[in-house]
Scaffold this active site. Structure first.
Site, PDB file in Angstrom:
ATOM      1  N   THR A 181       4.004  -1.090-107.664  1.00  4.89           N
ATOM      2  CA  THR A 181       3.797   0.157-107.095  1.00  4.89           C
ATOM      3  C   THR A 181       4.684   1.355-107.704  1.00  4.89           C
ATOM      4  O   THR A 181       5.766   0.939-108.024  1.00  4.89           O
ATOM      5  CB  THR A 181       3.552   0.192-105.597  1.00  4.89           C
ATOM      6  N   GLU A 325      -2.294  -2.506-103.826  1.00  6.21           N
ATOM      7  CA  GLU A 325      -1.713  -3.658-102.944  1.00  6.21           C
ATOM      8  C   GLU A 325      -3.244  -3.978-102.559  1.00  6.21           C
ATOM      9  O   GLU A 325      -3.253  -5.334-101.869  1.00  6.21           O
ATOM     10  CB  GLU A 325      -1.251  -3.154-101.635  1.00  6.21           C
ATOM     11  N   LYS A 433       2.747  17.965 -90.164  1.00 10.25           N
ATOM     12  CA  LYS A 433       2.680  18.018 -88.523  1.00 10.25           C
ATOM     13  C   LYS A 433       3.223  19.408 -88.121  1.00 10.25           C
ATOM     14  O   LYS A 433       4.194  19.574 -87.927  1.00 10.25           O
ATOM     15  CB  LYS A 433       3.367  16.698 -88.060  1.00 10.25           C
ATOM     16  N   TRP A 438      -1.698  16.913 -86.681  1.00  8.44           N
ATOM     17  CA  TRP A 438      -1.743  16.901 -88.171  1.00  8.44           C
ATOM     18  C   TRP A 438      -2.783  17.841 -88.896  1.00  8.44           C
ATOM     19  O   TRP A 438      -3.841  18.349 -88.280  1.00  8.44           O
ATOM     20  CB  TRP A 438      -2.263  15.479 -88.587  1.00  8.44           C
TER      21      TRP A 438
END
Ligand code: ADP
Length: 537
Positions: A181, A325, A433, A438
């Site tokens: 990654t 992943e 936030k 959110w």
């Protein structure tokens, strides 16, 4: 009882070579010009490479670092390396030198295979990767670069090797490939794909509601093979017996267009590539003559891109979500009957979601306490997954990457609806936030991108005394078409509540990007911090 058929990736290329031997596999070479091959030819060369690697002392489980563009030759490497029992560690040429050094040493690569133009990357770091025993340059003798390094020539290595020796035998759970990654936070983490996970993933991804490739398709992966398992396309195309067109290293819109016009019906890349392509088509007044479907993922695809592809160019968009992943497919937005029944505009809104998962990928959204959230189209939570091609633990990690029930936290924040469609609203590390609520940075960005004067947009959080964070929208204007602040705001006002609107809009010349071409919000926030940016009163 049935046979215990070993799910090795060699079975994929053998299938293509046996049942679709003459299907064209062509592409732009690194030496220049377009080369023509077919699945039988790709398989034979892979066998020759496997034999050559074994001759050089490669043993089962050894790791080989491969840094190469999407070429026909790369397909033989893709199958030749695991065919020799080795593990194909894909290397991204856009990584910083320190990251590259880290991952080569961490994965314990023994050999490097590299395209000639990328060799200088290794010349610069060779002292820091002492375990590398051999460097094989992916070209013929005539095109071997001048170099202080001791090099082997790929073409000379494979020439004269047997084309029919059996592949290295092994277990289907043996490692087949490694992809790190990009590590925007912390060190890169290695994801090791097994032969079995790659075969199962390719089978799942092939389903009609997923990428739906057939032997009648001609497939061009613009997404590099070194990004997230090459999105599995180099497994899917031969599995289906499809033709392939490999674009080489020229990622410019005219370069890609030229290759797409070689009969390509299906292609795949991140949204940035397609933004550039659509601008080019518009400017040059061009159409696609064969393209039917385009897979867009890796980052959220703006509505305007989906709409233009479908309505102006007659190309169906498959909006997809996935990650390294997950091998990488998580979801694809195809239409279930419930969606098919909707009016066009609503269907387009559904296409802003990333769709639903294939068999073998399970998903759920949870709150901060790990409790399941309802699929009501409103509840937002962390997106968790488990499945046949989802990571269990990172390479050499001491602990598993999953919880005790096998769920892997994707790091993404999402909403799911009653039909199982997923809307990605943010990455957890990028959420904004404000006053405990959110605000979706992805939705702000996509909404702003609907303005023709917005070439690229990124919404980031800026610290705020009262609300803890407030959104700021950073925009790269399109050439010769700088939008007015008020125009962007009035676009956003149509879709967002007042408290969700950005406190400021900043125009910049460029945005920082990661090695996989995504906006690096980490770096962007740092830039604002470095410039002592403060919110307007
Ligand atoms: P990285 O970008 O970290 O190097 P990946 O290529 O594995 O590694 O990126 C996976 C991430 O990309 C996902 O977790 C998600 O945040 C983002 N992503 C991928 N596809 C989409 C999409 N269609 N919409 C929004 N985000 C996406």
């Amino acid at each position: 009882m049935m046979q215990n058929y070993s799910l090795r990736v060699s079975t994929i290329i053998d299938h293509a070579a046996r049942f679709h031997p003459k299907r064209p596999v062509l592409g732009r070479s690194v030496e220049g010009g377009v080369v023509q091959n077919n699945w039988l030819g790709v398989q034979r060369e892979a066998k020759q490479l496997a034999a050559a690697l074994r001759g050089l002392g490669i043993k089962k489980g050894d790791v080989i670092g491969v840094m190469a563009w999407n070429t026909v030759r790369h397909l033989s490497v893709w199958y030749g390396v695991p065919g020799a029992g080795a593990v194909n560690h894909t290397l991204n040429p856009r990584l910083f030198a320190e990251q590259l050094i880290y991952i080569i040493n961490h994965a314990e690569d023994r050999f490097i295979m590299v395209d000639p133009d990328l060799l200088p990357i290794f010349e610069a770091i060779i002292d820091k990767i002492p375990k590398i025993e051999k460097i094989i340059v992916l070209t013929d003798r005539a095109n071997m670069p001048e170099s202080p390094l001791d090099l082997l020539c790929y073409q000379e290595l494979v020439k004269g090797q047997p084309t029919d020796e059996p592949w290295m035998e092994g277990d289907e759970n043996d490692p087949c490939g490694i992809c790190y990654t990009s590590g925007t936070t912390g060190k890169p983490k290695g994801v090791v794909y097994s032969h079995r996970s790659n075969v199962l993933h390719a089978l799942a991804a092939a389903a009609p509601d997923m990428i739906n490739i057939s032997s009648n398709d001609s497939v061009m992966p613009v997404v590099p093979l070194f990004h997230a398992n090459g999105w599995s396309i180099a497994y899917n195309a031969p599995m289906a017996g499809a033709a392939m067109v490999m674009p080489g290293r020229d990622m410019s819109a005219p370069g890609l267009y030229e290759m797409l016009e070689m009969g390509v019906t299906f292609t795949a890349a991140v949204p940035t590539i397609w933004l550039g392509m659509l601008q080019y088509l518009e400017a040059e007044n061009l159409q696609f003559s064969s393209l039917k479907r385009v897979l867009i993922g890796g980052a959220s695809c703006p509505r305007a891109v989906i709409e233009t592809f479908q309505n102006k160019y007659g190309v169906q968009v498959l909006h997809a979500w996935g990650m390294t992943e997950m091998s990488p497919l998580g979801t694809i937005c195809s239409f279930k009957p419930e969606v098919n029944a909707l009016p066009d505009a609503e269907r387009l809104s559904v296409q802003e979601t990333v769709g639903h998962p294939p068999y073998s990928v399970d998903l759920k959204i949870v709150n901060d306490w790990g409790e399941d959230l309802p699929w009501d189209g409103v509840s937002q939570g962390r997106l968790l997954t488990r499945g046949a091609a989802v990571v269990q633990h990172y390479l050499k990690a001491k602990e598993d990457a999953v919880d005790s029930d096998g769920w892997f936290d994707t790091g993404d924040v999402a909403v799911m609806d009653e039909n199982g469609y997923v809307r990605i609203t943010d990455r957890l590390k990028d959420v904004i936030k404000s006053g405990g609520e959110w605000i979706s940075s992805i939705e702000l960005e996509n909404c702003a991108m609907a303005h023709p004067g917005v070439a690229e947009a990124a919404a980031v959080a800026v610290p705020h005394e009262k609300w803890s964070e407030r959104p700021v929208l950073v925009i790269v204007p399109a050439p010769d078409n700088r939008p007015k602040r008020s125009e962007v705001i009035s676009l956003l006002e149509k879709r967002f509540a007042k408290w969700q609107l950005p406190d400021d809009i900043i125009f910049v010349d460029d945005l920082p990007h990661t090695a996989t071409g995504k906006v690096s919000k980490l770096e962007l926030r740092q830039r604002l911090l470095d410039q002592s940016y403060t919110l307007p009163e």
